[in-house]
Design a protein around this motif. Structure first.
Motif, short mmCIF file in Angstrom:
data_model
loop_
_atom_site.label_atom_id
_atom_site.label_comp_id
_atom_site.label_asym_id
_atom_site.label_seq_id
_atom_site.Cartn_x
_atom_site.Cartn_y
_atom_site.Cartn_z
N SER A 299 0.77 -1.25 0.11
CA SER A 299 0.05 0.01 0.04
C SER A 299 0.81 1.34 -0.05
N ALA A 300 2.24 1.19 0.58
CA ALA A 300 2.88 2.25 0.80
C ALA A 300 3.45 2.70 -0.76
N LEU A 301 3.73 1.70 -1.40
CA LEU A 301 4.30 1.92 -2.51
C LEU A 301 3.41 2.51 -3.69
N ILE A 302 2.27 1.83 -3.63
CA ILE A 302 0.91 2.11 -4.47
C ILE A 302 0.54 3.76 -4.26
N ALA A 303 0.62 4.09 -2.98
CA ALA A 303 0.33 5.24 -2.69
C ALA A 303 1.25 6.34 -3.17
N ALA A 304 2.45 5.86 -3.03
CA ALA A 304 3.81 6.80 -3.45
C ALA A 304 3.63 6.90 -5.11
N ILE B 95 0.77 9.41 -5.98
CA ILE B 95 1.22 10.79 -5.72
C ILE B 95 2.01 11.36 -6.81
N TYR B 96 3.02 10.40 -7.33
CA TYR B 96 4.06 10.96 -8.24
C TYR B 96 3.66 10.72 -9.57
N GLU B 97 2.85 9.92 -9.95
CA GLU B 97 2.59 9.44 -11.13
C GLU B 97 1.19 9.63 -11.59
N TYR C 114 -0.67 5.94 -12.71
CA TYR C 114 0.35 5.18 -11.82
C TYR C 114 1.80 5.20 -12.69
N GLY C 115 1.86 5.87 -13.95
CA GLY C 115 2.99 5.72 -14.72
C GLY C 115 3.11 4.53 -15.63
N ILE C 116 2.10 3.84 -15.94
CA ILE C 116 2.11 2.76 -16.73
C ILE C 116 2.17 3.10 -18.27
#
Length: 174
Positions: A17-22, A25-27, A49-51
């Motif tokens: 969840s921490a990675l997905i949240a980051a 935010i950025y992507e 998410y930068g896909i």
């Protein structure tokens, strides 16, 4: 089977969840997004998410709208794929926050480049502090992983600092 799996290490959470949240935010795109040409990536079609085409088999077509459900489904599969590739170069299980931070780097630059980084070399030696620090700055203090075509991008540097501080280093002190 990768080195970490061979060693019997299975405690890491994939697509935490921490990675997905980051990444959200950025992507961007956690609520859905229209595919756009990412100027920082030489107009590479990019969405939630930068896909990009480099991390999914799903067609990423400029102008197509991806609803939240599709973003989340494709992102979770793609993040897990990137993380499994990243595990191939890990010699032991790092703390979750360290793994999440290096996974975010691999999400942007690809697992092979992340695996070849000084960050991963230090993480593999158990020097998590230095591995985390190298996400944002080189040994000489120059910004690291913050350039596109040789041009410094402040937003990328801000992201690297945030990943270092809020994912990587935070995981060391929890």
């Amino acid at each position: 089977m990768n080195r970490v799996a061979k060693a019997g290490i299975t405690g890491l959470v994939m697509a935490s969840s921490a990675l997905i949240a980051a990444l959200g935010i950025y992507e961007g795109g956690a609520d859905g997004m229209t595919v756009y040409e990412d100027k920082l990536a030489n107009n590479l079609p990019t969405t939630c998410y930068g896909i990009t085409k480099h991390i999914t088999d799903e067609p990423v077509i400029v102008g197509e709208y991806w609803p939240k459900e599709k973003c989340e489904r494709v992102m979770r599969v793609a993040v897990t794929k990137v993380q499994l590739e990243l595990l191939n170069c890990m010699t032991h299980e790092p703390p979750q926050g360290v793994f999440d931070a290096i996974s975010s780097l691999a999400w942007n630059v690809g697992a092979p480049k992340a695996c070849g980084s000084q960050s991963v070399r230090h993480i593999n030696r158990g020097d998590y502090l230095k591995g985390c620090q190298l996400l944002a700055n080189t040994f000489s203090g120059k910004p690291n992983w913050s350039y596109v075509g040789g041009r410094f991008v402040q937003g990328l540097y801000n992201r690297r600092q945030s990943e270092r501080d809020n994912l990587c280093l935070a995981g060391l002190y929890e």
